[in-house]
Design a protein around this motif. Structure first.
Motif, PDB file in Angstrom:
ATOM      1  N   ARG A  25      48.218  31.050  34.324  1.00 15.72           N
ATOM      2  CA  ARG A  25      47.553  31.224  33.616  1.00 15.72           C
ATOM      3  C   ARG A  25      48.394  30.739  31.569  1.00 15.72           C
ATOM      4  O   ARG A  25      48.962  31.447  31.757  1.00 15.72           O
ATOM      5  CB  ARG A  25      46.385  31.128  33.586  1.00 15.72           C
ATOM      6  N   VAL A  26      47.329  30.151  30.919  1.00 13.76           N
ATOM      7  CA  VAL A  26      48.544  30.204  29.987  1.00 13.76           C
ATOM      8  C   VAL A  26      47.630  30.893  29.164  1.00 13.76           C
ATOM      9  O   VAL A  26      48.400  31.728  28.533  1.00 13.76           O
ATOM     10  CB  VAL A  26      47.899  28.692  29.120  1.00 13.76           C
ATOM     11  N   VAL A  27      46.589  31.408  28.961  1.00 13.48           N
ATOM     12  CA  VAL A  27      45.235  32.644  28.798  1.00 13.48           C
ATOM     13  C   VAL A  27      45.245  33.523  30.117  1.00 13.48           C
ATOM     14  O   VAL A  27      44.841  32.493  31.069  1.00 13.48           O
ATOM     15  CB  VAL A  27      44.632  32.290  28.026  1.00 13.48           C
ATOM     16  N   HIS A  28      44.992  34.746  29.646  1.00 14.22           N
ATOM     17  CA  HIS A  28      44.268  35.135  31.024  1.00 14.22           C
ATOM     18  C   HIS A  28      45.339  35.410  32.736  1.00 14.22           C
ATOM     19  O   HIS A  28      44.603  35.609  32.892  1.00 14.22           O
ATOM     20  CB  HIS A  28      42.816  35.350  31.481  1.00 14.22           C
ATOM     21  N   ALA A  29      46.411  35.020  32.017  1.00 17.46           N
ATOM     22  CA  ALA A  29      47.574  35.388  33.286  1.00 17.46           C
ATOM     23  C   ALA A  29      48.036  36.277  34.229  1.00 17.46           C
ATOM     24  O   ALA A  29      47.858  36.395  35.244  1.00 17.46           O
ATOM     25  CB  ALA A  29      49.088  35.042  32.847  1.00 17.46           C
ATOM     26  N   LYS A  30      48.140  37.414  33.912  1.00 16.63           N
ATOM     27  CA  LYS A  30      47.164  38.959  34.056  1.00 16.63           C
ATOM     28  C   LYS A  30      46.372  39.581  34.435  1.00 16.63           C
ATOM     29  O   LYS A  30      45.985  39.519  33.875  1.00 16.63           O
ATOM     30  CB  LYS A  30      48.614  40.179  33.496  1.00 16.63           C
ATOM     31  N   GLY A  31      46.144  39.543  35.853  1.00 19.66           N
ATOM     32  CA  GLY A  31      44.593  39.900  36.168  1.00 19.66           C
ATOM     33  C   GLY A  31      44.953  40.870  37.287  1.00 19.66           C
ATOM     34  O   GLY A  31      45.216  40.738  38.003  1.00 19.66           O
ATOM     35  N   THR A  32      43.785  41.371  37.981  1.00 20.18           N
ATOM     36  CA  THR A  32      43.075  41.211  39.392  1.00 20.18           C
ATOM     37  C   THR A  32      41.659  41.210  39.413  1.00 20.18           C
ATOM     38  O   THR A  32      41.236  40.903  38.988  1.00 20.18           O
ATOM     39  CB  THR A  32      43.145  43.034  39.312  1.00 20.18           C
ATOM     40  N   GLY A  33      41.375  41.538  40.967  1.00 18.50           N
ATOM     41  CA  GLY A  33      40.256  40.732  41.318  1.00 18.50           C
ATOM     42  C   GLY A  33      39.991  41.774  42.667  1.00 18.50           C
ATOM     43  O   GLY A  33      40.369  42.226  43.124  1.00 18.50           O
ATOM     44  N   ALA A  34      38.323  41.740  42.954  1.00 26.20           N
ATOM     45  CA  ALA A  34      37.844  42.170  44.065  1.00 26.20           C
ATOM     46  C   ALA A  34      36.521  41.502  44.676  1.00 26.20           C
ATOM     47  O   ALA A  34      35.739  40.660  43.302  1.00 26.20           O
ATOM     48  CB  ALA A  34      37.562  43.401  43.856  1.00 26.20           C
ATOM     49  N   TYR A  35      36.419  41.603  45.679  1.00 22.01           N
ATOM     50  CA  TYR A  35      34.823  40.692  46.414  1.00 22.01           C
ATOM     51  C   TYR A  35      33.846  41.801  46.204  1.00 22.01           C
ATOM     52  O   TYR A  35      33.873  43.568  46.136  1.00 22.01           O
ATOM     53  CB  TYR A  35      35.086  40.209  47.504  1.00 22.01           C
ATOM     54  N   GLY A  36      32.798  41.753  46.443  1.00 22.55           N
ATOM     55  CA  GLY A  36      31.566  42.295  45.876  1.00 22.55           C
ATOM     56  C   GLY A  36      29.937  41.717  45.878  1.00 22.55           C
ATOM     57  O   GLY A  36      30.453  40.009  47.101  1.00 22.55           O
TER      58      GLY A  36
ATOM     59  N   ASP B 154      44.234  50.995  39.823  1.00 22.63           N
ATOM     60  CA  ASP B 154      43.438  52.151  39.412  1.00 22.63           C
ATOM     61  C   ASP B 154      41.843  51.352  40.033  1.00 22.63           C
ATOM     62  O   ASP B 154      40.999  52.231  40.660  1.00 22.63           O
ATOM     63  CB  ASP B 154      42.772  52.108  37.508  1.00 22.63           C
ATOM     64  N   LEU B 155      42.051  50.136  39.742  1.00 23.00           N
ATOM     65  CA  LEU B 155      40.637  49.069  40.552  1.00 23.00           C
ATOM     66  C   LEU B 155      41.061  48.927  41.761  1.00 23.00           C
ATOM     67  O   LEU B 155      39.813  49.025  43.153  1.00 23.00           O
ATOM     68  CB  LEU B 155      40.758  47.337  40.444  1.00 23.00           C
ATOM     69  N   TYR B 156      42.301  49.190  42.716  1.00 24.60           N
ATOM     70  CA  TYR B 156      41.936  49.022  44.146  1.00 24.60           C
ATOM     71  C   TYR B 156      42.104  50.563  45.307  1.00 24.60           C
ATOM     72  O   TYR B 156      41.225  50.356  45.312  1.00 24.60           O
ATOM     73  CB  TYR B 156      43.401  48.677  44.316  1.00 24.60           C
ATOM     74  N   ASP B 157      42.054  51.383  44.299  1.00 29.05           N
ATOM     75  CA  ASP B 157      42.749  52.790  44.356  1.00 29.05           C
ATOM     76  C   ASP B 157      41.255  53.436  44.426  1.00 29.05           C
ATOM     77  O   ASP B 157      40.615  53.889  45.488  1.00 29.05           O
ATOM     78  CB  ASP B 157      43.609  53.927  43.234  1.00 29.05           C
ATOM     79  N   ALA B 158      40.485  53.020  43.810  1.00 32.96           N
ATOM     80  CA  ALA B 158      39.095  52.799  43.857  1.00 32.96           C
ATOM     81  C   ALA B 158      38.469  52.723  44.649  1.00 32.96           C
ATOM     82  O   ALA B 158      36.914  53.132  45.477  1.00 32.96           O
ATOM     83  CB  ALA B 158      38.283  52.642  42.096  1.00 32.96           C
ATOM     84  N   ILE B 159      38.719  51.348  45.121  1.00 31.82           N
ATOM     85  CA  ILE B 159      38.008  50.106  46.146  1.00 31.82           C
ATOM     86  C   ILE B 159      38.424  50.909  47.673  1.00 31.82           C
ATOM     87  O   ILE B 159      37.534  51.364  48.582  1.00 31.82           O
ATOM     88  CB  ILE B 159      38.267  49.048  46.161  1.00 31.82           C
ATOM     89  N   GLU B 160      39.448  51.565  47.488  1.00 32.25           N
ATOM     90  CA  GLU B 160      40.321  52.040  49.182  1.00 32.25           C
ATOM     91  C   GLU B 160      39.661  53.644  49.023  1.00 32.25           C
ATOM     92  O   GLU B 160      39.328  53.816  49.982  1.00 32.25           O
ATOM     93  CB  GLU B 160      41.595  52.476  48.412  1.00 32.25           C
ATOM     94  N   ARG B 161      38.700  54.271  48.416  1.00 34.47           N
ATOM     95  CA  ARG B 161      38.462  54.991  48.183  1.00 34.47           C
ATOM     96  C   ARG B 161      36.937  55.816  48.893  1.00 34.47           C
ATOM     97  O   ARG B 161      36.270  57.003  48.010  1.00 34.47           O
ATOM     98  CB  ARG B 161      39.104  56.644  47.244  1.00 34.47           C
ATOM     99  N   GLY B 162      36.044  54.355  48.461  1.00 34.45           N
ATOM    100  CA  GLY B 162      35.070  54.227  48.433  1.00 34.45           C
ATOM    101  C   GLY B 162      34.187  54.488  47.620  1.00 34.45           C
ATOM    102  O   GLY B 162      33.397  54.658  47.534  1.00 34.45           O
TER     103      GLY B 162
END
Length: 494
Positions: free
Chosen positions: A59-70, A250-258
């Motif tokens: 992406r030209v902008v917002h290239a670095k990111g992460t995501g999750a479902y919910g 941080d986002l993935y670790d939080a979801i992994e630990r519930g």
């Protein structure tokens, strides 16, 4: 000889992309032990060719990111304002969230001082609804004619390939409408402690329409239930080197630990008739609506509880676009929003292909009945009838949606003009930045603001730009301007 699919070591057998058992993952086919490789080693050619093509343009902008479902759950009755299915009482809607930095590239640190993207995709019973926002309720400009120039000023100097503070302040100081957003950026929220500890905002003004056809203007606020928290500049600089992916981790670790992060969605509602004479232009992306004028109304809560099974498929190929508007929701005359209705989908067609909506994160959970056909990577036929309209063979047809026809403006748009937002009594570029400093920030936050700005401006290499940047802050607040000038060694600012 073991059975097909069960090699001697017990692991599943490797196959080609066509599912054919692969000859070897260790040795290429050659003429003799030390001879040349042969072109008909099709598996070797497949592996090399696939590897050479496994990146899509970032992406030209917002290239670095992460995501999750919910999931998004409605907690309040807002049917007086909208008939959108996902906002009906008791409704639960699956969703995908993507958080990002704005200016940095794929490998950039999570803790650069930068706005953060806050993009949400709701898989509703009426198709996908995308809310594409940031962690700020405002932005740097109000007219899309300036967007491309702004982004280039925040990216790398084409001569050196380096981020350049002189370019940034040159643009900001020549664009006074940026003052409110720059004050946000240089304050505490410029570096969130994590994605879990920041708010999201739709930023733009949208329209909601209820079942009776009554229309209102609204703004979205998505407040973190974890509490707002931030990193100081020193902490952000340290983490940029020690753990550049700390927010993703941080986002993935939080979801992994519930410890599932959640946010509460709220809206401000403005009656349609208020817009024309409101003290600020309500469609100006550089302005907020003060909560004393239009209080927040709770809508529901989103909770992220599932990590995507494959980052590239579900996060890198996720395509969010403000033109995905479901019945009951419409755009406003916000010029920045109207330009994004085109630019986002156009970007996706270039970056991941014309049939990007068939990819897993973008595929709606309702049937697609469309006259679109063919193109690269088309994988299913979205219409069981004819391939043109009108037809006599059972092809789909559009339906009038009661109360949600596309009459989003209350008056005729009038003649084509190139006009600025200047017709409201408090449309001043510095007034909301000044209010933020004097009425929102406490003394400690003002001290950090001065420190952040002075540290950033100390890297300006052009005296003219430096003097103009000091004048910019004097226009926002004279005392703050004096303090910044003193910190950067400008004794007699222009």
């Amino acid at each position: 000889m073991p059975a097909y699919g069960v090699p001697e070591h017990g692991n599943p057998i490797t196959t080609t992309g066509a599912g054919v058992p692969a000859p070897s993952d260790e040795q290429s086919l050659s003429v003799g032990r030390d001879g040349p490789l042969v072109l008909h080693d099709a598996y070797l050619i497949e592996k090399m060719a696939q590897f050479n093509r496994e990146r899509v343009p970032e992406r030209v902008v917002h290239a670095k990111g992460t995501g999750a479902y919910g999931v998004f759950r409605v907690t309040n009755d807002v049917t007086a304002y909208t008939c959108a299915d996902l906002f009906q009482p008791g409704r639960e809607t699956p969703m995908l969230a993507r958080f990002s930095t704005v200016a940095g590239e794929q490998g950039s640190p999570d803790t650069w001082r930068d706005p953060r993207g806050f993009a949400l995709k709701f898989y509703t019973r009426q198709g996908n609804y995308d809310l594409v926002g940031n962690n700020t309720p405002i932005f740097f400009m109000r007219d899309p004619q300036k967007f491309q120039d702004f982004i280039r000023s925040q990216k790398r100097d084409p001569r050196t390939g380096l981020r350049d503070h002189t370019m940034q302040w040159d643009y900001w100081s020549l664009s006074p409408e940026s003052a409110h957003m720059v004050t946000w950026l240089m304050g505490d929220r410029g570096i969130p402690r994590s994605y879990r500890h920041m708010n999201g905002y739709g930023s733009h003004t949208y329209m909601w329409v209820n079942a009776e056809g009554r229309r209102v203007w609204i703004k979205y606020h998505i407040h973190t239930d974890q509490g707002i928290d931030f990193l100081t500049q020193d902490e952000g600089d340290r983490l940029a080197g020690a753990d550049a992916d700390c927010h993703r981790r941080d986002l993935y670790d939080a979801i992994e630990r519930g410890d599932y992060p959640s946010w509460t969605l709220k809206v401000q509602v403005m009656p349609l008739e208020d817009a024309e004479n409101y003290r600020f232009n309500p469609f100006d992306l550089t302005k907020v609506w003060p909560h004393g004028d239009y209080p927040l109304i709770e809508v529901g809560r989103m909770t992220l509880d599932r990590i995507p099974e494959d980052f590239f498929i579900h996060v890198e190929q996720a395509a969010f676009e403000p033109n995905n508007l479901v019945p009951g929701v419409g755009p406003s005359p916000d010029k920045m929003l109207l330009s994004r209705l085109f630019s986002y989908s156009d970007t996706h067609r270039y970056r991941i292909g014309v049939n990007y909506n068939e990819l897993p994160p973008n595929r709606p959970e309702v049937p697609v009945r469309s006259y679109a056909k063919d193109g690269r990577m088309r994988s299913f036929k979205p219409n069981t009838g004819a391939v043109y309209h009108p037809n006599s063979f059972g092809g789909p047809d559009t339906a009038v949606q009661e109360g949600t026809e596309h009459a989003w403006w209350t008056v005729e748009a009038g003649d084509l003009v190139r006009a600025a937002y200047t017709d409201h009594r408090e449309d001043d570029d510095f007034v909301q930045a000044r209010t933020m400093i004097n009425d929102v920030l406490d003394d400690a936050a003002r001290d950090r603001l001065v420190s952040n700005v002075a540290g950033h401006m100390s890297k300006i290499t052009d005296d003219g730009v430096l003097n103009r940047a000091i004048a910019y802050w004097h226009n926002i607040d004279a005392e703050i301007g004096d303090r910044i000038a003193d910190r950067v060694g400008v004794k007699q600012p222009v």
